[in-house]
Each structure stands twice: as structure tokens, then as C-alpha cells.
Design an enzyme around this catalytic site. Sequence first.
Site, PDB file in Angstrom:
ATOM      1  CD  GLU A   1      18.021   0.408   8.353  1.00  0.00           C
ATOM      2  OE1 GLU A   1      18.489   0.780   7.268  1.00  0.00           O
ATOM      3  OE2 GLU A   1      16.926  -0.176   8.442  1.00  0.00           O
TER       4      GLU A   1
ATOM      5  CD  GLU B   1      12.434  -2.247  11.265  1.00  0.00           C
ATOM      6  OE1 GLU B   1      12.721  -2.785  10.187  1.00  0.00           O
ATOM      7  OE2 GLU B   1      12.742  -1.064  11.530  1.00  0.00           O
TER       8      GLU B   1
HETATM    9  O1  G3I Z   1       2.660   3.716  -1.565  1.00  0.00           O
HETATM   10  C1  G3I Z   1       3.358   3.761  -2.819  1.00  0.00           C
HETATM   11  C2  G3I Z   1       2.404   3.468  -3.958  1.00  0.00           C
HETATM   12  O2  G3I Z   1       1.412   4.503  -4.023  1.00  0.00           O
HETATM   13  C3  G3I Z   1       3.180   3.407  -5.266  1.00  0.00           C
HETATM   14  O3  G3I Z   1       2.295   3.009  -6.322  1.00  0.00           O
HETATM   15  C4  G3I Z   1       4.316   2.393  -5.150  1.00  0.00           C
HETATM   16  C5  G3I Z   1       5.138   2.410  -6.413  1.00  0.00           C
HETATM   17  O4  G3I Z   1       6.240   1.572  -6.213  1.00  0.00           O
HETATM   18  O5  G3I Z   1       5.184   2.734  -4.041  1.00  0.00           O
HETATM   19  C6  G3I Z   1       4.471   2.724  -2.813  1.00  0.00           C
HETATM   20  O6  G3I Z   1       5.356   3.082  -1.772  1.00  0.00           O
HETATM   21  C7  G3I Z   1       6.264   2.039  -1.383  1.00  0.00           C
HETATM   22  C8  G3I Z   1       6.042   1.789   0.114  1.00  0.00           C
HETATM   23  O7  G3I Z   1       7.008   0.872   0.604  1.00  0.00           O
HETATM   24  C9  G3I Z   1       4.657   1.233   0.392  1.00  0.00           C
HETATM   25  O8  G3I Z   1       4.532  -0.024  -0.216  1.00  0.00           O
HETATM   26  C10 G3I Z   1       7.670   2.563  -1.618  1.00  0.00           C
HETATM   27  O9  G3I Z   1       7.909   2.633  -3.012  1.00  0.00           O
HETATM   28  C11 G3I Z   1       8.676   1.592  -0.997  1.00  0.00           C
HETATM   29  O10 G3I Z   1       9.978   2.151  -1.065  1.00  0.00           O
HETATM   30  C12 G3I Z   1       8.329   1.401   0.480  1.00  0.00           C
HETATM   31  O11 G3I Z   1       9.227   0.410   1.006  1.00  0.00           O
HETATM   32  C13 G3I Z   1       9.395   0.473   2.428  1.00  0.00           C
HETATM   33  C14 G3I Z   1      10.895   0.267   2.706  1.00  0.00           C
HETATM   34  O12 G3I Z   1      11.108   0.308   4.131  1.00  0.00           O
HETATM   35  C15 G3I Z   1      11.726   1.329   2.042  1.00  0.00           C
HETATM   36  O13 G3I Z   1      13.091   1.040   2.324  1.00  0.00           O
HETATM   37  C16 G3I Z   1       8.612  -0.657   3.089  1.00  0.00           C
HETATM   38  O14 G3I Z   1       7.215  -0.459   2.931  1.00  0.00           O
HETATM   39  C17 G3I Z   1       8.958  -0.717   4.571  1.00  0.00           C
HETATM   40  O15 G3I Z   1       8.373  -1.862   5.172  1.00  0.00           O
HETATM   41  C18 G3I Z   1      10.470  -0.785   4.782  1.00  0.00           C
HETATM   42  O16 G3I Z   1      10.700  -0.717   6.145  1.00  0.00           O
HETATM   43  C19 G3I Z   1      12.082  -0.651   6.556  1.00  0.00           C
HETATM   44  C20 G3I Z   1      12.125   0.146   7.840  1.00  0.00           C
HETATM   45  O17 G3I Z   1      11.562   1.424   7.637  1.00  0.00           O
HETATM   46  C21 G3I Z   1      13.543   0.226   8.381  1.00  0.00           C
HETATM   47  N1  G3I Z   1      14.095  -1.132   8.575  1.00  0.00           N
HETATM   48  C22 G3I Z   1      14.081  -1.948   7.349  1.00  0.00           C
HETATM   49  C23 G3I Z   1      12.638  -2.069   6.836  1.00  0.00           C
HETATM   50  C24 G3I Z   1      12.584  -2.962   5.617  1.00  0.00           C
HETATM   51  O18 G3I Z   1      13.282  -2.381   4.558  1.00  0.00           O
END
Ligand code: G3I
Length: 357
Positions: free
Chosen positions: A154, A269
Site C-alpha cells: 500500500e 486479500e
Molecule cells: O489481537 C488483539 C487482541 O488481543 C486485542 O484484545 C484487540 C483489542 O482491540 O486487538 C487485537 O488485535 C487486532 C488484530 O486485528 C486482531 O484482531 C488489532 O487491534 C487490529 O488492528 C488488527 O486489524 C488488522 C488490520 O489489518 C489492521 O489494519 C486485521 O486483523 C487485518 O485483517 C487487516 O489486514 C489488512 C492487511 O494487513 C493489509 N491490507 C488491508 C487488510 C485489511 O485492513
Amino acid sequence: MLGFAPAAASGEDACLVVPSDDLAKRPGLKDQAARRGLLIGTAADRDTLFASPTYRQAIRRECTLLTPENSMKWERLRPAPEVYDFTKADWLVDFAASHGLLVHGHTLVWHSQLPPWVDAWTRRDHAETAMIDHIEKMVGRYAGRLRSWDVVNEAIDPGDGRADGLRLTPWLQHLGPAYIDVAFQVAAAADPKALLVYNELGLAYDDEDGARRRGHLLDLLSRLIAKETPVHAVGIQAHLSADRPPSFEGLDQFLGEIASLGLKVMITELDVSDQTLPDDMALRDCLVAATYSAFLETVLRHSSVVSIGTWGLSDPHSWLNEFAPRADGLPPRPLPLDAAMTRKPAWLAIWDALEPS
Ligand code: G3I
């Protein structure tokens, strides 16, 4: 259960056809994809897989490729500048190896999910040393065990106003546009056999934003290749939405232009949001399936496409539960499998799209 009509159908009537057989008895998507020499992938994290034997089994049944959804991101690996915690990344790579899954590493250089200590960088060498060290350690650690890497993710955002369309990230701020070349060069040196991917969002739709992103990316890739920067493939994220017209003609042309540069393509994705659709589940499933069908019908015209990866395999494990919840509170249904790992119309749409022509 409602099945899914061939791509010719669209919208609500896309589910009027009920398959004569029990979908549960069909082989996996990976077997159908293999008939075309394609890989089928999905994204998952160590904690999700560790907690769910049924999810592990579903991924083994359907997929040949596994992408760490978060487990290889800086915020998960790098609690401090000199500290790497590979525990969960190692678990995923070992899990994949023990079940015959290939691994697509995600992601080496991105502007998001960075640890707070990157904010302390005040000089160019702080950022450059950290980036090069990260890539050398990550790619070097898994050299020969990872098929491919999202090296840079990105890097484009037309909204940031630059003529070249590059996103104003800490990497660009500290290192200039050449950070992209350096990232690929360091990754290639660390694992000369890995397929090195530039991954991007927002490329799919026939709108002004998609056209601008495709234009900037084509220019960027042309520059990289002219300088013999070792970029081998483009990752098309394809986070789609079932409330948008399933028209991808601009992407179709873009894939042709990518092929003329000699680049392969990974759909990295893929998912289809039903956030704003009516509450009726059968209708939502049909409309989601119709978007999968239209998108895959477009991209699978191109032999440069080597893999189709969804972002999660079953609905409860989609990032959209957190990032795009429905106003009515109903759980989103963006993926091929439901919470019980049952195959949905979206699964059938992918199966049908993969049928060798
Ligand atoms: O695991 C912790 C958990 O322990 C905690 O209680 C919770 C509190 O909010 O957070 C959890 O972590 C989160 C994680 O996802 C797992 O669910 C993070 O806050 C959250 O920021 C994270 O979001 C990820 C996101 O990227 C961040 O931008 C998504 O899972 C993930 O699927 C998403 O993936 C991105 C790709 O990497 C790049 N392309 C876009 C795609 C979608 O945004």
C-alpha cells in the site's frame, strides 16, 4: 441450500440454481484450482488457528497457501528496536510446513501496524537501518521456507497529493521513493528464490479512484522494472463490496498491462463485504457470490494470475467483523465458509470460476 448459477446470472437470480450434489462432498477449492495450475490461499493468525481445530481442518481442506494475517507485522514482531519475537510467526510457518501449505509472507514494509518506537526516528539512518535489518532478519530467517513475500504494501495513495501518487508514509518521509527499490533489493539478496510482491489495495473497481490507483501503480512498476529492481509480482488485494456494480473492466485492462511488464499476479486479500445489504441472509449470500463470480471471471482471463487468496476463510474470522460491522448487528458473511465451516454460495462461485474452460 441455495446454490449458485454460472457467471451469466447476476444479483438475486444468481442463486436460483440449486446444485444437484452435496457441496460438502466435493473436493477442496485447492483441488479445483490445481486443475488450472493455480494456488488457493487464505489469511489467518496463529492464535485463531491454535484455538480452532475445525478452522485448521477447513484451511487444510480448501487451501494450498497460507498468509499470516497479523503475525508477521512489525507491531507483533518488534516490541523494541533490538528485539524480535518470532514465536507466532514460527508457529505459523511450522504449521504450514507440517500440513503441506505454502506460505506467503505479509508484510515487510507497510505504513500501518508499526510499533510506537518508530515515532522516535529523527534521522534517515534510523529508518533505513531498521528497515534493512527487518527485511534481512525476516526474509533470511524463512529463506527457502516461504514461497513469496508482500515486500511493500500500500505505498500508493492518490489522496496524499503527490504527482507520483505515493502515500506519505514514514518510509517515504525518511528515505524518499527509493525505499521501495531498497526493500526489494534487500529481500532478493536475503532469499533469491522467493517471489517478491508489491501488494496494493483499491485496484478493482471501475471508478475514478481505481483508475488513479491503477495508473500510479503502473507508472511505479514501470519505473521499478526499468531500474531492474527485483519485483516479480503484483498483489491485488481485492477487498470488494456486494453493494457495488460488479464491473472490473479497468482491472481487466490493468492486468493486461501488468502482464506486458512480465509480472505475475496474486489475488491476495479477496473478500466481499455485505455490510450495507438487506438483512435477508439468503439474498446477501447470493449477492456476495455474484461479486465473487464476476471478479474471478475477469481476473482468471489472465494467465499471469497464479493464486487466488481470500482474506480469511470463514465468516467469523473476517477482519470485517471488527472494521465493517453491519448496522443491524447481524454477523457479516463475506467469505466462502460460514461459522460452521459449511460451504456457501460464495464457495460455489469460486469453485465454478475455477472450472477449467
Ligand atoms: O489481537 C488483539 C487482541 O488481543 C486485542 O484484545 C484487540 C483489542 O482491540 O486487538 C487485537 O488485535 C487486532 C488484530 O486485528 C486482531 O484482531 C488489532 O487491534 C487490529 O488492528 C488488527 O486489524 C488488522 C488490520 O489489518 C489492521 O489494519 C486485521 O486483523 C487485518 O485483517 C487487516 O489486514 C489488512 C492487511 O494487513 C493489509 N491490507 C488491508 C487488510 C485489511 O485492513
